[in-house]
Design a protein around this motif. Structure first.
Motif, PDB file in Angstrom:
ATOM      1  N   LEU A 124      13.320  78.583  97.488  1.00 30.08           N
ATOM      2  CA  LEU A 124      14.642  78.065  97.150  1.00 30.08           C
ATOM      3  C   LEU A 124      15.133  77.109  98.230  1.00 30.08           C
ATOM      4  N   GLY A 125      15.037  77.508  99.484  1.00 28.95           N
ATOM      5  CA  GLY A 125      15.504  76.657 100.576  1.00 28.95           C
ATOM      6  C   GLY A 125      14.751  75.347 100.651  1.00 28.95           C
ATOM      7  N   VAL A 126      13.438  75.418 100.578  1.00 25.73           N
ATOM      8  CA  VAL A 126      12.623  74.196 100.646  1.00 25.73           C
ATOM      9  C   VAL A 126      12.874  73.320  99.424  1.00 25.73           C
ATOM     10  N   ALA A 127      13.098  73.932  98.265  1.00 24.26           N
ATOM     11  CA  ALA A 127      13.385  73.143  97.057  1.00 24.26           C
ATOM     12  C   ALA A 127      14.692  72.374  97.202  1.00 24.26           C
ATOM     13  N   ILE A 128      15.720  72.986  97.785  1.00 23.87           N
ATOM     14  CA  ILE A 128      17.000  72.297  97.981  1.00 23.87           C
ATOM     15  C   ILE A 128      16.828  71.158  98.981  1.00 23.87           C
ATOM     16  N   VAL A 129      16.156  71.419 100.088  1.00 21.33           N
ATOM     17  CA  VAL A 129      15.901  70.378 101.090  1.00 21.33           C
ATOM     18  C   VAL A 129      15.107  69.232 100.460  1.00 21.33           C
ATOM     19  N   THR A 130      14.072  69.578  99.732  1.00 13.40           N
ATOM     20  CA  THR A 130      13.203  68.581  99.118  1.00 13.40           C
ATOM     21  C   THR A 130      13.947  67.762  98.074  1.00 13.40           C
ATOM     22  N   ALA A 131      14.773  68.423  97.273  1.00 20.69           N
ATOM     23  CA  ALA A 131      15.553  67.691  96.268  1.00 20.69           C
ATOM     24  C   ALA A 131      16.441  66.645  96.937  1.00 20.69           C
ATOM     25  N   MET A 132      17.089  67.016  98.023  1.00 16.60           N
ATOM     26  CA  MET A 132      17.956  66.057  98.716  1.00 16.60           C
ATOM     27  C   MET A 132      17.140  64.919  99.320  1.00 16.60           C
ATOM     28  N   ALA A 133      15.981  65.218  99.877  1.00 17.86           N
ATOM     29  CA  ALA A 133      15.125  64.170 100.443  1.00 17.86           C
ATOM     30  C   ALA A 133      14.648  63.206  99.347  1.00 17.86           C
ATOM     31  N   ILE A 134      14.315  63.741  98.177  1.00 19.36           N
ATOM     32  CA  ILE A 134      13.878  62.890  97.071  1.00 19.36           C
ATOM     33  C   ILE A 134      15.025  62.006  96.593  1.00 19.36           C
ATOM     34  N   VAL A 135      16.231  62.547  96.553  1.00 19.99           N
ATOM     35  CA  VAL A 135      17.404  61.737  96.191  1.00 19.99           C
ATOM     36  C   VAL A 135      17.568  60.587  97.182  1.00 19.99           C
ATOM     37  N   CYS A 136      17.465  60.888  98.463  1.00 24.90           N
ATOM     38  CA  CYS A 136      17.575  59.840  99.491  1.00 24.90           C
ATOM     39  C   CYS A 136      16.471  58.795  99.328  1.00 24.90           C
ATOM     40  N   ASP A 137      15.265  59.240  99.041  1.00 29.08           N
ATOM     41  CA  ASP A 137      14.136  58.340  98.847  1.00 29.08           C
ATOM     42  C   ASP A 137      14.393  57.428  97.650  1.00 29.08           C
ATOM     43  N   GLY A 138      14.881  57.996  96.553  1.00 28.29           N
ATOM     44  CA  GLY A 138      15.173  57.191  95.370  1.00 28.29           C
ATOM     45  C   GLY A 138      16.252  56.158  95.621  1.00 28.29           C
ATOM     46  N   ILE A 139      17.292  56.549  96.336  1.00 22.96           N
ATOM     47  CA  ILE A 139      18.360  55.601  96.669  1.00 22.96           C
ATOM     48  C   ILE A 139      17.820  54.489  97.556  1.00 22.96           C
ATOM     49  N   ALA A 140      17.048  54.860  98.566  1.00 25.19           N
ATOM     50  CA  ALA A 140      16.497  53.860  99.487  1.00 25.19           C
ATOM     51  C   ALA A 140      15.561  52.899  98.764  1.00 25.19           C
ATOM     52  N   LEU A 141      14.695  53.419  97.924  1.00 22.60           N
ATOM     53  CA  LEU A 141      13.748  52.547  97.217  1.00 22.60           C
ATOM     54  C   LEU A 141      14.470  51.596  96.267  1.00 22.60           C
ATOM     55  N   ALA A 142      15.562  52.044  95.660  1.00 22.49           N
ATOM     56  CA  ALA A 142      16.286  51.211  94.701  1.00 22.49           C
ATOM     57  C   ALA A 142      17.182  50.182  95.369  1.00 22.49           C
ATOM     58  N   TRP A 143      17.866  50.562  96.443  1.00 18.81           N
ATOM     59  CA  TRP A 143      18.887  49.686  97.005  1.00 18.81           C
ATOM     60  C   TRP A 143      18.595  49.173  98.411  1.00 18.81           C
ATOM     61  N   ALA A 144      17.681  49.789  99.122  1.00 20.13           N
ATOM     62  CA  ALA A 144      17.414  49.341 100.495  1.00 20.13           C
ATOM     63  C   ALA A 144      15.957  49.583 100.876  1.00 20.13           C
ATOM     64  N   PRO A 145      15.003  49.047 100.107  1.00 19.49           N
ATOM     65  CA  PRO A 145      13.591  49.321 100.397  1.00 19.49           C
ATOM     66  C   PRO A 145      13.146  48.813 101.766  1.00 19.49           C
ATOM     67  N   GLU A 146      13.903  47.887 102.338  1.00 14.21           N
ATOM     68  CA  GLU A 146      13.541  47.368 103.665  1.00 14.21           C
ATOM     69  C   GLU A 146      13.647  48.439 104.750  1.00 14.21           C
ATOM     70  N   ILE A 147      14.290  49.552 104.438  1.00 13.47           N
ATOM     71  CA  ILE A 147      14.336  50.681 105.378  1.00 13.47           C
ATOM     72  C   ILE A 147      12.914  51.092 105.762  1.00 13.47           C
ATOM     73  N   TYR A 148      12.000  50.991 104.796  1.00  8.19           N
ATOM     74  CA  TYR A 148      10.623  51.436 105.011  1.00  8.19           C
ATOM     75  C   TYR A 148       9.739  50.370 105.642  1.00  8.19           C
ATOM     76  N   GLY A 149      10.227  49.153 105.758  1.00 12.30           N
ATOM     77  CA  GLY A 149       9.431  48.085 106.347  1.00 12.30           C
ATOM     78  C   GLY A 149       9.432  46.849 105.469  1.00 12.30           C
ATOM     79  N   GLU A 150       8.607  45.897 105.829  1.00  8.75           N
ATOM     80  CA  GLU A 150       8.547  44.622 105.127  1.00  8.75           C
ATOM     81  C   GLU A 150       7.647  44.696 103.902  1.00  8.75           C
ATOM     82  N   GLY A 151       8.136  44.226 102.778  1.00 10.73           N
ATOM     83  CA  GLY A 151       7.307  44.057 101.597  1.00 10.73           C
ATOM     84  C   GLY A 151       7.327  45.231 100.631  1.00 10.73           C
ATOM     85  N   LEU A 152       7.070  44.888  99.382  1.00 12.42           N
ATOM     86  CA  LEU A 152       7.063  45.882  98.314  1.00 12.42           C
ATOM     87  C   LEU A 152       5.956  46.919  98.493  1.00 12.42           C
TER      88      LEU A 152
END
Length: 142
Positions: free
Chosen positions: A84-112
């Motif tokens: 349960l704990g890891v699932a909640i942590v993971t869900a939040m991390a996936i939400v952050c990843d989705g937001i970053a990939l959609a609106w700020a992919p440059e967070i991860y570096g240069e290029g698609l």
């Protein structure tokens, strides 16, 4: 707002307290940020190319285990609440990843390709985390 973990006579939605849930959500954001920074630093070294990608994915498996115990410690979870704990942590991390990939992919570096590689790596780590949490989940004795 309804407390999902209230102690009223109605059945609790989650077997953990609201402060524990909030700690887990904050931990998810922090662990995603740590992963994003690490992947941004390692991306230019070619970790998403050829056999390096395979080694990156393989090394995530043992590298995830300490974080499972860290999550339990931060939220003061019993071993029966590992998944349960890891699932909640993971869900939040996936939400952050989705937001970053959609609106700020440059967070991860240069290029698609770099953003896609980092996003995929985070998703792989999320799956590994949940799988390992299932293996490490323990029911209370007695």
């Amino acid at each position: 707002m309804t407390d999902l973990t209230s102690t009223s006579s109605t059945r609790n939605w989650l077997p953990i307290t609201t402060p524990q849930v909030l700690k887990l959500l904050a931990t998810g954001v922090a662990l995603w940020l740590l992963a994003a920074v690490l992947l941004r630093l390692l991306g230019p070294l070619g970790i998403y190319e050829g056999s390096a990608r395979l080694w990156t994915y393989v090394l995530i498996i043992p590298g995830t285990v300490p974080f499972i115990y860290l999550v339990r410690w931060i939220a003061r979870l019993g071993p029966e609440h590992t998944v349960l704990g890891v699932a909640i942590v993971t869900a939040m991390a996936i939400v952050c990843d989705g937001i970053a990939l959609a609106w700020a992919p440059e967070i991860y570096g240069e290029g698609l390709a770099t953003a896609a590689g980092a996003g995929a790596t985070i998703l792989w780590g999320a799956g590994v985390g949940i799988f390992l949490a299932c293996l490490l989940n323990r029911q209370p004795v007695g």
